[in-house]
Each structure stands twice: as structure tokens, then as C-alpha cells.
Design a protein around this motif. Sequence first.
Motif, PDB file in Angstrom:
ATOM      1  N   PHE A 166       0.815  -1.227   0.000  1.00  0.00           N
ATOM      2  CA  PHE A 166       0.000   0.000   0.000  1.00  0.00           C
ATOM      3  C   PHE A 166       0.847   1.275   0.000  1.00  0.00           C
ATOM      4  CE2 PHE A 166      -2.590  -3.273   2.193  1.00  0.00           C
ATOM      5  CZ  PHE A 166      -3.579  -3.393   1.227  1.00  0.00           C
ATOM      6  N   ASP A 167       2.170   1.134   0.150  1.00  0.00           N
ATOM      7  CA  ASP A 167       3.047   2.312   0.162  1.00  0.00           C
ATOM      8  C   ASP A 167       3.189   2.907  -1.234  1.00  0.00           C
ATOM      9  OD1 ASP A 167       3.578   2.190   2.877  1.00  0.00           O
ATOM     10  OD2 ASP A 167       5.406   1.001   2.627  1.00  0.00           O
ATOM     11  N   ARG A 168       3.281   4.222  -1.283  1.00  0.00           N
ATOM     12  CA  ARG A 168       3.490   4.941  -2.535  1.00  0.00           C
ATOM     13  C   ARG A 168       4.666   5.902  -2.354  1.00  0.00           C
ATOM     14  NH1 ARG A 168       1.158   1.301  -4.018  1.00  0.00           N
ATOM     15  NH2 ARG A 168      -1.033   1.141  -4.475  1.00  0.00           N
ATOM     16  N   LEU A 169       5.475   6.025  -3.427  1.00  0.00           N
ATOM     17  CA  LEU A 169       6.618   6.945  -3.417  1.00  0.00           C
ATOM     18  C   LEU A 169       6.278   8.214  -4.181  1.00  0.00           C
ATOM     19  CD1 LEU A 169       9.474   4.406  -4.236  1.00  0.00           C
ATOM     20  CD2 LEU A 169       9.189   5.641  -2.088  1.00  0.00           C
ATOM     21  N   ASN A 170       6.926   9.311  -3.827  1.00  0.00           N
ATOM     22  CA  ASN A 170       6.716  10.566  -4.539  1.00  0.00           C
ATOM     23  C   ASN A 170       7.492  10.607  -5.860  1.00  0.00           C
ATOM     24  OD1 ASN A 170       9.266  10.771  -3.344  1.00  0.00           O
ATOM     25  ND2 ASN A 170       9.089  12.988  -3.077  1.00  0.00           N
ATOM     26  N   THR A 171       8.266   9.571  -6.131  1.00  0.00           N
ATOM     27  CA  THR A 171       9.049   9.471  -7.357  1.00  0.00           C
ATOM     28  C   THR A 171       9.177   8.001  -7.733  1.00  0.00           C
ATOM     29  OG1 THR A 171      11.114  10.151  -8.418  1.00  0.00           O
ATOM     30  CG2 THR A 171      11.267   9.413  -6.141  1.00  0.00           C
ATOM     31  N   LYS A 172       9.664   7.738  -8.935  1.00  0.00           N
ATOM     32  CA  LYS A 172       9.844   6.349  -9.358  1.00  0.00           C
ATOM     33  C   LYS A 172      11.025   5.722  -8.620  1.00  0.00           C
ATOM     34  CE  LYS A 172       8.020   6.944 -13.984  1.00  0.00           C
ATOM     35  NZ  LYS A 172       8.265   6.807 -15.406  1.00  0.00           N
ATOM     36  N   GLU A 173      10.947   4.419  -8.386  1.00  0.00           N
ATOM     37  CA  GLU A 173      12.044   3.707  -7.717  1.00  0.00           C
ATOM     38  C   GLU A 173      13.317   3.722  -8.550  1.00  0.00           C
ATOM     39  OE1 GLU A 173      11.441  -0.037  -5.591  1.00  0.00           O
ATOM     40  OE2 GLU A 173       9.281   0.229  -5.925  1.00  0.00           O
ATOM     41  N   THR A 174      13.193   3.886  -9.867  1.00  0.00           N
ATOM     42  CA  THR A 174      14.369   3.883 -10.751  1.00  0.00           C
ATOM     43  C   THR A 174      15.004   5.268 -10.892  1.00  0.00           C
ATOM     44  OG1 THR A 174      12.903   4.188 -12.654  1.00  0.00           O
ATOM     45  CG2 THR A 174      13.557   1.914 -12.102  1.00  0.00           C
ATOM     46  N   ALA A 175      14.360   6.295 -10.316  1.00  0.00           N
ATOM     47  CA  ALA A 175      14.909   7.653 -10.408  1.00  0.00           C
ATOM     48  C   ALA A 175      16.199   7.776  -9.603  1.00  0.00           C
ATOM     49  CB  ALA A 175      13.873   8.660  -9.890  1.00  0.00           C
ATOM     50  N   VAL A 183      12.714  11.999  -0.552  1.00  0.00           N
ATOM     51  CA  VAL A 183      11.987  10.784  -0.907  1.00  0.00           C
ATOM     52  C   VAL A 183      10.895  10.614   0.144  1.00  0.00           C
ATOM     53  CG1 VAL A 183      12.108   8.295  -1.217  1.00  0.00           C
ATOM     54  CG2 VAL A 183      14.039   9.726  -1.945  1.00  0.00           C
ATOM     55  N   ALA A 184       9.659  10.634  -0.348  1.00  0.00           N
ATOM     56  CA  ALA A 184       8.526  10.521   0.571  1.00  0.00           C
ATOM     57  C   ALA A 184       7.758   9.226   0.288  1.00  0.00           C
ATOM     58  CB  ALA A 184       7.611  11.718   0.427  1.00  0.00           C
TER      59      ALA A 184
END
Length: 186
Positions: A166-175, A183-184
Motif C-alpha cells: 500500500f506504500d506509494r513513493l513521490n518518485t519512481k524507484e528507478t529515479a 523521498v517521501a
Amino acid sequence: VVFASVISFVLYEGTKKSVAIDADGEQLEVSTHAKTVADVLADANIEVADYDKVSPSLDTEISNGLEIKWEQAKKFVIAVDGEEKEVWTTEEKVADILADADVTVTEHDKLSVGLDEQLAEGQAISIDKAFGIVLVDGNKKEQKIWSTKQTVADVLKQNNVKLNEFDRLNTKETALVAPGSKVAIT
């Protein structure tokens, strides 16, 4: 004439001073009329380069029983974030080589060799400098974490942060992360 030549030779030899040389670990004993340490080393066919260490100094006058130490500098390559520079030093321990080169490292930097390792001439030292980024994990307080040139996924893994479904990042994991990145995780 022969007597005078013998006396002259004996007097000449008798006025030589005895000097010990540690030439990069090799022990030499010489008798000399040289005036200075530089002269003694030149007479022994030792070429002193700019970064070599000589003790006592090259302009020291010779006295009987003097001990001279000469250490030849070695070349090392230090790459900091991909930028290479050559360093000449008599040091062999990584921490001392870096100190001679005025390169500081922090506990967060990534080194190709350990600070206590001894290197042979020509070996390279590679350093990826760490930089701070801000991590916000849900409702928790912001925390500063350290990273080298890595992706968001690498930073999370390096700092033992596991995402659940259910976690979401404020950016792509590949960034790629950069100094001051945030990183949020929500």
C-alpha cells in the motif's frame, strides 16, 4: 715521490667521513668527502625527486657517523566521483595517502579499498562521495539519510526501508537521487 703519494693517499682517505644511508630500505655504508647530504646521495647515484623524503634535509652538512634516510615517492591514482588525480607520496596506507592528497572522506562515503589497507605503487583508490537526502516515511518525522550516486530503490534498500503493497513513493524507484532530494513514502 712514492712515499709522498702514499702519505697523501692515507691522509686523503683518513679525512673521509663515514655515513650510513637507508636508501628506500637498502642499507649502504659510504666514506666520503662530500659536503652535504645532497652531495652524498648524488655520489651514491640516488636521484632525489620532488616528493621523495630525505632526512636530514639535503643541505645538511656531513659529519662522521651521520645517518641519512631516503624514501622514494610512489604514484597513486585517486578517483573522487569519477574525477581522477595523480598523487606522489611516500605513504602506503590508504588513510595516509588520502591525507597527503588533501582528500577527506566521511563514514558515509564509499571507498574501493579500506582506510587501513596498504597499497603498492600504481594502485588506485576510488571514492564515491556520499550526500544527504531527506526521507519521509509516512507519518514519521523527516530523517536525513546518506547516499552515493544511486536510485531511489538502492537508497531504500541501503537504509533497510521496505515498502509494503500500500506504500506509494513521490518518485519512481528507478529515479536517481541527488543531494538534497526528498523521498517521501505515503
